[in-house]
Motif scaffolding. Sequence first.
Motif, PDB file in Angstrom:
ATOM      1  N   CYS A 699       0.830  -1.205   0.000  1.00  0.00           N
ATOM      2  CA  CYS A 699       0.000   0.000   0.000  1.00  0.00           C
ATOM      3  C   CYS A 699       0.865   1.256   0.000  1.00  0.00           C
ATOM      4  O   CYS A 699       0.521   2.261  -0.649  1.00  0.00           O
ATOM      5  CB  CYS A 699      -0.938  -0.011   1.207  1.00  0.00           C
ATOM      6  N   TYR A 713      -7.563  -4.197   1.667  1.00  0.00           N
ATOM      7  CA  TYR A 713      -6.754  -5.099   0.836  1.00  0.00           C
ATOM      8  C   TYR A 713      -6.464  -6.383   1.598  1.00  0.00           C
ATOM      9  O   TYR A 713      -6.505  -6.417   2.835  1.00  0.00           O
ATOM     10  CB  TYR A 713      -5.449  -4.411   0.416  1.00  0.00           C
ATOM     11  N   ARG A 754      -7.596  -6.082  -3.928  1.00  0.00           N
ATOM     12  CA  ARG A 754      -8.482  -5.220  -3.162  1.00  0.00           C
ATOM     13  C   ARG A 754      -9.833  -5.908  -3.018  1.00  0.00           C
ATOM     14  O   ARG A 754     -10.380  -6.418  -3.988  1.00  0.00           O
ATOM     15  CB  ARG A 754      -8.652  -3.862  -3.841  1.00  0.00           C
ATOM     16  N   HIS A 772      -5.547  -1.386  -9.865  1.00  0.00           N
ATOM     17  CA  HIS A 772      -7.011  -1.400  -9.863  1.00  0.00           C
ATOM     18  C   HIS A 772      -7.566  -1.610 -11.269  1.00  0.00           C
ATOM     19  O   HIS A 772      -8.591  -2.294 -11.436  1.00  0.00           O
ATOM     20  CB  HIS A 772      -7.536  -0.093  -9.272  1.00  0.00           C
TER      21      HIS A 772
END
Length: 991
Positions: A699, A713, A754, A772
């Motif tokens: 992260c 996550y 995620r 993402h």
Amino acid sequence: MVRSRAPPPDDLVRSRAPPPEGVVQSDASNSESPSHNIKDMIRQYQHPSNPAPSQPAHTHRRGEGKMFTKKPDPHDEAMYILKDQMANPPPQKSFAPATPREPKEEGGSKVTKATKPGPPALADSHSSPLPPPVSRVLPVEEETSQTQLHHRSSEEHYTYTNTPWRIYLRKEVFYPKDNFNTPLLLELLFRQIVHDTFSEACIRITQEERTKMKALFVEHQVGQDGATQDESVKKKIVTMARDSWEIYFSRLFPASGSVGTGVQVVSVSHRGIKLLKMVRSSAVVPDYFRVLHPYSYADILFVSIPSKNMLEFNLTNEKLILFSAKAPQVKHMVDYFITELKKDSEYVVAVRNYITEDRTLLSFHKGDIIRLHSVEGLEEGWRYGAVYGRWGVFPGECVQPVAAPDFLVLPAERAEPRDRHGRVAASAAIAVAMGSTVAAHELDLNTEAVVGYGEDSSSLHLEGLPLQASQYTMEEFSRKYYRRAQRHRDQLKTRKGKDTREPADMVTYSKSPLQESLIDFTDSNMNKVAADISLAVMKFMGDYPLKGQTEQDLVSTILKLSGEYGLMKDEAYCQVMKQVTGNTSSKTDSCQRGWRLLYILTAFHRCSEVLKPFLLTFLLDACSGPGVHYQGIAKACEQNLRRTFQYGGRIEHPNSMELKAMLAGRSSKRQLFLLPGGIERHLKIKTCSVSLDAIEELCNDMGLHRLEAMDEYAVFVVTHRGQNVRPLNKREYILDITTEAEPVDSNYSLWFRRVIWTQPLKFDNELCVTMHYNQVLPDYLKALLSVVPQSKASEQQLQQLAKLAALQHRAKDTVFLPTIGEVQEYVPPQLYIRQPPQPWLNMVTQHMQQVSPLSPHQARAQFLGLVSAFPMFGSSFFYIQSSSNISILAPCVLAVNQNGLHFLHKDSHEATARYPLNEIQSTRTQRPTGGSSSSYPYVDILLGDLLTQRITQLQLEQGLELCRVIAMHMENMLSVREKRLTLPPSEITLL
């Protein structure tokens, strides 16, 4: 028909005036039959016999009765009878007692029931006063009392014969100050325990508890009939059941925790509360309750009910949330126990940290249990007490009363050594002296890491050590708790008349293995275990021949022996520290290997709270003292110990590769983590690295530094080419996972994904956007993010699809226009067939002119911005093969997001059933009957509220992954709810 008045009650005397007129009694033609109670009231004012048949009937009364058009009410009829009596109360007179007369017959009436004669008639008015006759009329007493209850004088009663059932009087809970000193109580308890031990129907007793109790019966010759008169045997049996049976003497309430834990019942007893789960066993072994987590009353600060059916236990270091329809009853019972136990308690619990450099003051952390001592002359608001062997004054506002810790109550499966006075030897006795809750936890093999105890790596209790370091040397520890120091000096004299070994000698290197434990155990079995550990330690250090054993065998032996016996963890630490102190071995690497062994030990086992300050002082001295050779590894041992107290310690013993790296001085390895889209990230994983460490590092690489963002996550371990996907708990050790996965599948992989999408997307970090984008793109191409239109798609929808296709093409950073084949890959198949390929190509080419100035990073960010508006964006998708719920049309697709469970049609992806998160009570996975032990194709989801619940069974390949994803969403929902409460911030334990 006219009847005479009944005689007066025995405590009243009527006047000589004639009785009032009778009351007309209605016959069957004009009155209802009065109820049973009304009949009794009327009968009290009537003669006990009926008139003779020869008496003439009062026809004029019957004639008058025909004038009534409404039947009289039985209640009004009785009140009419009582009305005249209440209006004319007779005067009271006193009479001398006399023998009552026989009943007198009147008008052909006679007593028809010999067992229940009627009351005697009144004597003539000119005769001498007679004793008051017996009557059941309620007496008229003083003005302060209106009525008085008289028991029926009749001996009539009802009973059952030849019943197939019995009623037992049972003891459910031991309340504070309860005892069984009276013979009757002792006999009832003894009979109850004997009956339940031999009855397989009692699910409060586990099979192991029942077996041990039967062994005690055999030892004292107690049969199934419980035939024994020895009260000492009865007391021993009752005491064993009360102190060692987990939930036998407790009250059970239905309850549930968070998803995936299986909490079904909470038990409240004299020992605290326990979270239970019903274990369904085979036909041979009966069902029983399994204890998931115990909490003593010393851990509980107070209980509150924030909302209906919600229980919030505020513990010393955490907060426990449960849901129960019996929440008020649970709170009342727990409050009563805490209140009663606090009355005689000499302990307080710290509600916040208090750290000071003043030696006269006592420093402590939130959750510490402090034992109070009375000292004269203290200023108002200050207290004096001890914790971890340190004494001092502290402000009273930082603590609150707490129940006295019950250290000596150990689980039934634990056979801890005791001395001749029945006290637990060594570390348990130390725990009592120090008053430490965690030390009591340490005596339990099933102890889990205390949540929040070491949430800050610098919060271990080290601040006060440098000020009083002389108190925490191993020499001082040996004087207090070692075997030799506990013996009388006259038993320790050598032939020359002086002590064999001084305390300094007891903590230094020994050339031969120990024959008995260092710590003063009185159980010979503990000495044997200590001797085996000592021999394995010397073999590992090279000071004793291996005799065919490998280094891995020796490490496993040490970890296993010290782990199976809770008190032996301290013994193993003491032995290793002894062997590396003043090491004079002829083997040059002996001391170095000893420090390597201590490094392994600190990564796997927590020491007791009593030994902890001594062990930490030993490590700090080794890594900070000048001229010490092993400063680096001593510092690593200290860090391992910190994380072991924080996360509970490693579970899987190190394999040969990891052990070989440790002995070579390498304490970390490069571990591959796969991000969506095949992005590889190699992280440095240390011996005590947990899943949370990997999440935080990844992260941080994506520019996410807030804890709320990191909570969304997770790391997954994937085996068998993606067939088995298991999400990791954030507290699980990475090397434990890899050690467990390698024998199953050498090609295992760790994925980073995620799961929750409540936090807003960040587009400034390229890795974050790419990660993402790659995770969302496959779901978009399967048309899972929105409903597939059944009719022809609108022009607006087609243009949006074309723009998303153009953004995908630009994200590849290619300079060429897309081809027809590439356009087909960019559009979901269900929508691509809505128009011919050439129109698709033309539309995408037009949008390429708009997106061509964008960089690949900007194209991905814009793609995410567009699809984030789709209804199912941020969902985890699972293919459901079958369902037991008729409202769920299987096969279908399940979408899990922050709004709940959404069951989608397998073709149109239109929602057919929805269940919000607050309706999910629990989830559990089930293995297939006769299938592989490594797969979990069935998931049972308990839906509804606490009053009406139903189980929906789903069949899918990724059952465990589904349970963990739901659990993460539930945890997030509860954490959001926690922020809205006004209580002090603390960590929630999700059960």
